[in-house]
Design a protein around this motif. Sequence first.
Motif, PDB file in Angstrom:
ATOM      1  N   VAL A 114       8.145   7.888  -3.507  1.00  0.00           N
ATOM      2  CA  VAL A 114       7.145   7.455  -2.541  1.00  0.00           C
ATOM      3  C   VAL A 114       5.898   7.111  -3.340  1.00  0.00           C
ATOM      4  CG1 VAL A 114       5.787   8.061  -0.509  1.00  0.00           C
ATOM      5  CG2 VAL A 114       8.089   9.031  -0.810  1.00  0.00           C
ATOM      6  N   SER A 115       5.336   5.934  -3.119  1.00  0.00           N
ATOM      7  CA  SER A 115       4.137   5.553  -3.862  1.00  0.00           C
ATOM      8  C   SER A 115       3.065   5.049  -2.901  1.00  0.00           C
ATOM      9  CB  SER A 115       4.446   4.493  -4.919  1.00  0.00           C
ATOM     10  OG  SER A 115       5.035   3.355  -4.341  1.00  0.00           O
ATOM     11  N   LEU A 116       1.832   5.344  -3.253  1.00  0.00           N
ATOM     12  CA  LEU A 116       0.656   4.924  -2.505  1.00  0.00           C
ATOM     13  C   LEU A 116      -0.207   4.081  -3.428  1.00  0.00           C
ATOM     14  CD1 LEU A 116      -1.169   5.145   0.046  1.00  0.00           C
ATOM     15  CD2 LEU A 116      -2.182   7.177  -1.015  1.00  0.00           C
ATOM     16  N   ALA A 117      -0.381   2.816  -3.079  1.00  0.00           N
ATOM     17  CA  ALA A 117      -1.139   1.876  -3.913  1.00  0.00           C
ATOM     18  C   ALA A 117      -0.630   1.896  -5.344  1.00  0.00           C
ATOM     19  CB  ALA A 117      -2.626   2.192  -3.852  1.00  0.00           C
ATOM     20  N   GLY A 118       0.688   2.019  -5.501  1.00  0.00           N
ATOM     21  CA  GLY A 118       1.314   1.981  -6.819  1.00  0.00           C
ATOM     22  C   GLY A 118       1.412   3.307  -7.530  1.00  0.00           C
TER      23      GLY A 118
ATOM     24  N   MET B 110       0.825  -1.202   0.000  1.00  0.00           N
ATOM     25  CA  MET B 110       0.000   0.000   0.000  1.00  0.00           C
ATOM     26  C   MET B 110       0.867   1.263   0.000  1.00  0.00           C
ATOM     27  SD  MET B 110      -2.871   1.491  -0.056  1.00  0.00           S
ATOM     28  CE  MET B 110      -4.008   0.117   0.094  1.00  0.00           C
ATOM     29  N   LEU B 111       1.887   1.283   0.868  1.00  0.00           N
ATOM     30  CA  LEU B 111       2.807   2.415   0.915  1.00  0.00           C
ATOM     31  C   LEU B 111       4.224   1.896   0.660  1.00  0.00           C
ATOM     32  CD1 LEU B 111       3.361   5.452   1.584  1.00  0.00           C
ATOM     33  CD2 LEU B 111       3.758   4.693   3.941  1.00  0.00           C
ATOM     34  N   ARG B 112       4.943   2.572  -0.223  1.00  0.00           N
ATOM     35  CA  ARG B 112       6.299   2.138  -0.551  1.00  0.00           C
ATOM     36  C   ARG B 112       7.211   3.339  -0.691  1.00  0.00           C
ATOM     37  NH1 ARG B 112       9.176   0.300  -5.470  1.00  0.00           N
ATOM     38  NH2 ARG B 112      10.575  -1.386  -4.853  1.00  0.00           N
ATOM     39  N   LEU B 113       8.352   3.287  -0.010  1.00  0.00           N
ATOM     40  CA  LEU B 113       9.425   4.262  -0.185  1.00  0.00           C
ATOM     41  C   LEU B 113      10.573   3.538  -0.866  1.00  0.00           C
ATOM     42  CD1 LEU B 113       7.679   5.547   2.092  1.00  0.00           C
ATOM     43  CD2 LEU B 113       9.791   6.480   3.030  1.00  0.00           C
ATOM     44  N   ASP B 114      11.062   4.113  -1.951  1.00  0.00           N
ATOM     45  CA  ASP B 114      12.110   3.481  -2.731  1.00  0.00           C
ATOM     46  C   ASP B 114      13.329   4.399  -2.793  1.00  0.00           C
ATOM     47  OD1 ASP B 114      13.557   1.817  -4.412  1.00  0.00           O
ATOM     48  OD2 ASP B 114      12.457   2.408  -6.222  1.00  0.00           O
ATOM     49  N   ARG B 115      14.317   4.110  -1.943  1.00  0.00           N
ATOM     50  CA  ARG B 115      15.605   4.790  -1.949  1.00  0.00           C
ATOM     51  C   ARG B 115      15.465   6.317  -1.926  1.00  0.00           C
ATOM     52  NH1 ARG B 115      19.902   1.545  -3.256  1.00  0.00           N
ATOM     53  NH2 ARG B 115      21.040   3.301  -4.166  1.00  0.00           N
TER      54      ARG B 115
ATOM     55  N   PRO C 290      -8.392   7.916   5.509  1.00  0.00           N
ATOM     56  CA  PRO C 290      -7.108   7.582   4.881  1.00  0.00           C
ATOM     57  C   PRO C 290      -6.991   6.109   4.501  1.00  0.00           C
ATOM     58  CG  PRO C 290      -6.846   7.618   7.256  1.00  0.00           C
ATOM     59  CD  PRO C 290      -8.268   8.047   6.971  1.00  0.00           C
ATOM     60  N   ARG C 291      -6.100   5.847   3.563  1.00  0.00           N
ATOM     61  CA  ARG C 291      -5.669   4.492   3.279  1.00  0.00           C
ATOM     62  C   ARG C 291      -4.521   4.103   4.202  1.00  0.00           C
ATOM     63  NH1 ARG C 291      -5.025   4.067  -3.281  1.00  0.00           N
ATOM     64  NH2 ARG C 291      -7.143   3.376  -3.721  1.00  0.00           N
ATOM     65  N   VAL C 292      -3.670   5.092   4.501  1.00  0.00           N
ATOM     66  CA  VAL C 292      -2.496   4.888   5.345  1.00  0.00           C
ATOM     67  C   VAL C 292      -2.532   5.919   6.459  1.00  0.00           C
ATOM     68  CG1 VAL C 292       0.027   4.915   5.454  1.00  0.00           C
ATOM     69  CG2 VAL C 292      -1.127   4.039   3.405  1.00  0.00           C
ATOM     70  N   LEU C 293      -2.305   5.471   7.679  1.00  0.00           N
ATOM     71  CA  LEU C 293      -2.291   6.352   8.840  1.00  0.00           C
ATOM     72  C   LEU C 293      -0.870   6.412   9.385  1.00  0.00           C
ATOM     73  CD1 LEU C 293      -4.087   8.031  10.773  1.00  0.00           C
ATOM     74  CD2 LEU C 293      -4.319   5.969  12.177  1.00  0.00           C
ATOM     75  N   LEU C 294      -0.323   7.624   9.480  1.00  0.00           N
ATOM     76  CA  LEU C 294       1.008   7.852  10.032  1.00  0.00           C
ATOM     77  C   LEU C 294       0.857   8.460  11.414  1.00  0.00           C
ATOM     78  CD1 LEU C 294       2.607   9.672   6.933  1.00  0.00           C
ATOM     79  CD2 LEU C 294       2.458   7.202   7.333  1.00  0.00           C
ATOM     80  N   LEU C 295       1.528   7.884  12.406  1.00  0.00           N
ATOM     81  CA  LEU C 295       1.466   8.395  13.769  1.00  0.00           C
ATOM     82  C   LEU C 295       2.876   8.652  14.278  1.00  0.00           C
ATOM     83  CD1 LEU C 295      -0.757   5.664  13.774  1.00  0.00           C
ATOM     84  CD2 LEU C 295      -1.579   7.168  15.585  1.00  0.00           C
ATOM     85  N   ASP C 296       3.102   9.887  14.736  1.00  0.00           N
ATOM     86  CA  ASP C 296       4.422  10.291  15.203  1.00  0.00           C
ATOM     87  C   ASP C 296       4.385  10.482  16.715  1.00  0.00           C
ATOM     88  OD1 ASP C 296       7.022  11.105  15.349  1.00  0.00           O
ATOM     89  OD2 ASP C 296       6.816  12.819  14.004  1.00  0.00           O
TER      90      ASP C 296
ATOM     91  N   LEU D 159      11.262   1.321   2.340  1.00  0.00           N
ATOM     92  CA  LEU D 159      10.404   0.512   3.208  1.00  0.00           C
ATOM     93  C   LEU D 159       9.098   0.247   2.483  1.00  0.00           C
ATOM     94  CD1 LEU D 159       7.957   2.469   4.562  1.00  0.00           C
ATOM     95  CD2 LEU D 159       9.894   3.280   5.897  1.00  0.00           C
ATOM     96  N   GLU D 160       8.394  -0.779   2.944  1.00  0.00           N
ATOM     97  CA  GLU D 160       7.080  -1.129   2.404  1.00  0.00           C
ATOM     98  C   GLU D 160       6.143  -1.443   3.554  1.00  0.00           C
ATOM     99  OE1 GLU D 160       6.929  -4.325  -0.333  1.00  0.00           O
ATOM    100  OE2 GLU D 160       8.213  -3.356  -1.826  1.00  0.00           O
ATOM    101  N   VAL D 161       4.887  -1.037   3.399  1.00  0.00           N
ATOM    102  CA  VAL D 161       3.858  -1.377   4.375  1.00  0.00           C
ATOM    103  C   VAL D 161       2.669  -1.967   3.627  1.00  0.00           C
ATOM    104  CG1 VAL D 161       2.648  -0.612   6.433  1.00  0.00           C
ATOM    105  CG2 VAL D 161       4.538   0.756   5.546  1.00  0.00           C
ATOM    106  N   GLN D 162       2.268  -3.150   4.054  1.00  0.00           N
ATOM    107  CA  GLN D 162       1.137  -3.818   3.421  1.00  0.00           C
ATOM    108  C   GLN D 162      -0.168  -3.437   4.124  1.00  0.00           C
ATOM    109  OE1 GLN D 162       1.720  -5.551   0.675  1.00  0.00           O
ATOM    110  NE2 GLN D 162       3.922  -5.237   0.929  1.00  0.00           N
ATOM    111  N   GLU D 163      -1.250  -3.522   3.390  1.00  0.00           N
ATOM    112  CA  GLU D 163      -2.562  -3.217   3.956  1.00  0.00           C
ATOM    113  C   GLU D 163      -2.859  -4.172   5.108  1.00  0.00           C
ATOM    114  OE1 GLU D 163      -6.918  -1.823   2.294  1.00  0.00           O
ATOM    115  OE2 GLU D 163      -5.560  -2.941   0.987  1.00  0.00           O
ATOM    116  N   GLY D 164      -3.422  -3.621   6.187  1.00  0.00           N
ATOM    117  CA  GLY D 164      -3.765  -4.430   7.338  1.00  0.00           C
ATOM    118  C   GLY D 164      -2.592  -4.762   8.238  1.00  0.00           C
ATOM    119  N   ARG D 165      -1.451  -4.081   8.030  1.00  0.00           N
ATOM    120  CA  ARG D 165      -0.276  -4.316   8.860  1.00  0.00           C
ATOM    121  C   ARG D 165       0.227  -2.999   9.438  1.00  0.00           C
ATOM    122  NH1 ARG D 165       1.888  -9.426   8.259  1.00  0.00           N
ATOM    123  NH2 ARG D 165       4.027  -8.852   8.833  1.00  0.00           N
ATOM    124  N   LEU D 166       0.904  -3.119  10.561  1.00  0.00           N
ATOM    125  CA  LEU D 166       1.476  -1.948  11.220  1.00  0.00           C
ATOM    126  C   LEU D 166       2.986  -2.055  11.199  1.00  0.00           C
ATOM    127  CD1 LEU D 166       0.284  -0.177  14.435  1.00  0.00           C
ATOM    128  CD2 LEU D 166       2.707  -0.753  14.172  1.00  0.00           C
TER     129      LEU D 166
END
Length: 234
Positions: free
Chosen positions: A58-62, A1-6, A153-159, A22-29
């Motif tokens: 940075v890509s969201l759902a591709g 769902m969320l991908r950071l590439d270099r 949101p599709r992706v939730l970021l918490l700091d 990094l990569e984060v899949q849907e339904g995972r933290l």
Amino acid sequence: MLRLDRINAFYGDSHVLHDVSLEVQEGRLLALLGRNGAGKTTCISSIVGFLPPRSGEVSLAGAPIARLSPERICRAGIGLVPQGRRIFPTLTVRENLDVAARPARADAQRRWDRDAVCTMFPRLRERQGQLAGTLSGGEQQMLAIGRALMTNPRVLLLDEPSEGLAPRVVHEVAEALAELKRQLCIVLVEQNLGVALGLADDVVLLNTGRVVFAGDAAEFKARQGELSAHLGVE
């Protein structure tokens, strides 16, 4: 769902993120860990467009989002709970939630509106007419999470969501995140290692802006002794 590439990010001439992926899949933290100054908040800022990466993607759902404005990144499906909460203190709880409201996607697993947020955080329902600045720290954190959810949101970021909270409130917030991760993709920056590892499916560990570990939480726990030097803990 969320991908950071270099991705590489800079403050002026200072190179602060070095080829971070990094990569984060849907339904995972994913817990994003590291000592103070490791680059965790900078990484969040690069995702949401506050500090666009100078290179990398940075890509969201591709779909690429790294060159979009923060507003368009939010509308694409990135929700942010910033460090320090940053609620609007002179607005009521209801107004804080309503100002962030965005329609849900047609394929959304759950649609977030004020009633749904108040079901997750009942204390907010009781205080809808109260000025946000008069809430306790824990209630303000719940409001900050609720406000981000109102963007659907599709992706939730918490700091650092547990920062400055009493242990009982930290437990309440952790329980809410455990429920949310079944419905959303979550990136959690958290200094409280017990909270982070109790929730995490995956872990990325940063040190001086570089990834020194990326894997599932079980592998991180198995190697925690050797990796603790990167956390500043024994």
